[in-house]
Design an enzyme around this catalytic site. Structure first.
Site, PDB file in Angstrom:
ATOM      1  N   SER A   1      29.536  86.091 -25.109  1.00 20.02           N
ATOM      2  CA  SER A   1      28.972  86.259 -26.189  1.00 20.02           C
ATOM      3  C   SER A   1      28.475  87.480 -27.100  1.00 20.02           C
ATOM      4  O   SER A   1      29.171  88.264 -27.447  1.00 20.02           O
ATOM      5  CB  SER A   1      27.284  87.002 -24.723  1.00 20.02           C
ATOM      6  OG  SER A   1      26.002  87.188 -25.641  1.00 20.02           O
TER       7      SER A   1
ATOM      8  N   TYR B   1      24.922  93.897 -19.883  1.00 23.83           N
ATOM      9  CA  TYR B   1      25.101  92.565 -20.095  1.00 23.83           C
ATOM     10  C   TYR B   1      26.680  92.786 -21.639  1.00 23.83           C
ATOM     11  O   TYR B   1      27.143  91.850 -21.650  1.00 23.83           O
ATOM     12  CB  TYR B   1      23.894  91.677 -21.091  1.00 23.83           C
ATOM     13  CG  TYR B   1      24.780  90.686 -20.800  1.00 23.83           C
ATOM     14  CD1 TYR B   1      24.540  89.203 -19.736  1.00 23.83           C
ATOM     15  CD2 TYR B   1      24.221  90.219 -22.126  1.00 23.83           C
ATOM     16  CE1 TYR B   1      24.770  87.974 -20.556  1.00 23.83           C
ATOM     17  CE2 TYR B   1      24.610  88.405 -22.659  1.00 23.83           C
ATOM     18  CZ  TYR B   1      24.586  87.728 -21.603  1.00 23.83           C
ATOM     19  OH  TYR B   1      25.020  86.157 -22.002  1.00 23.83           O
TER      20      TYR B   1
END
Length: 253
Positions: free
Chosen positions: A137, A150
């Protein structure tokens, strides 16, 4: 060697395959001639909803469960490609983040990626060929407040992919990561703020508002990310290994 998107005669494994980038990747590979797909997700209904023309083996399971992978490893004879994609989101600043929430996102996003990658490599090493893409990501590259668990997990999987690439290039196996920015997938639906915006404005408007923060002016579609992943898996990327491809619509500019 013909450098094309022809995946005929090949097999691939995809985790997080029931929706979003995983499902789009399954459809992309199917459209480009893949012979067999191993599709993994906890959402059995989502897997069953995929309409594919290739041979498909669907397995419901937790990617962070080593026993699940041990069983699957015995079922798979060989593997040509893998998309290490399963992931979940968590929110909250580090000072207030519950350890249980931290561990949950690490279990799925990092431990699950490790177990998936290990299984895929074990199935590719005997033939000394293959390619793997790990979904990281942009939040693993750019610090974004409020998603420390995350973002940290995605930074870790990107580095995991690069280490695996360094270990396996001599074995004819390529491993790359992709770092998406905002993508219109169901992962947003777990966020309290997004759910509130959806209730007030509708989901399309809520996604559209977030996408305006990027130079491109909108979030990517899962199909656009699937095209990036397909390229990295393909023979067109034969000289590409150990890279982290940023696909973020200019968010990190």
């Amino acid at each position: 060697m013909a450098y094309t998107f022809d995946f005929s005669g090949r097999s691939a494994l995809i985790t997080g395959a029931a929706s979003g980038i995983g499902a789009a990747s399954a459809r992309w590979l199917d459209d480009n001639g893949i012979e067999k797909l191993w599709l993994i997700d906890r959402n059995g209904e989502g897997l069953d909803a995929l309409d594919l023309s290739c041979a498909v083996e669907k397995r419901c399971g937790d990617v962070a469960d080593e026993t699940f992978w041990s069983g699957l490893e015995e079922e798979i004879d060989a593997l040509d490609h893998a998309v290490v994609n399963a992931g979940i989101a968590t929110g909250g600043e580090i000072a207030t983040l519950a350890f249980d929430d931290w561990r949950k996102v690490m279990d799925v996003n990092l431990d699950g990626a490790f177990l998936t990658l290990r299984t895929a490599l074990r199935k590719m090493l005997p033939a000394a060929r293959g390619s793997i893409v790990v979904t990281a990501s942009v939040t693993g590259l750019k610090p974004v407040p409020g998603i420390g668990g995350y973002g940290t997990s995605k930074a870790a999987v990107a580095h995991l992919a690069r280490i695996a690439a360094a270990e396996n290039a001599r074995h004819g196996i390529r491993i790359n990561a992709i770092a998406p920015g905002g993508v219109d997938t169901a992962i947003w639906d777990s966020g309290e703020d997004f759910r509130a915006a959806t209730r007030k404005y509708g989901r399309e408007a809520a996604i559209g508002a977030m996408g305006k923060d990027t130079p491109r002016g909108r979030f990517a579609t899962p199909e656009e990310l699937a095209g990036d992943i397909g390229f990295l898996l393909s023979d067109m990327a034969a000289n590409v290994t150990g890279t982290v491809l940023t696909s973020d619509g200019g968010y990190t500019l």
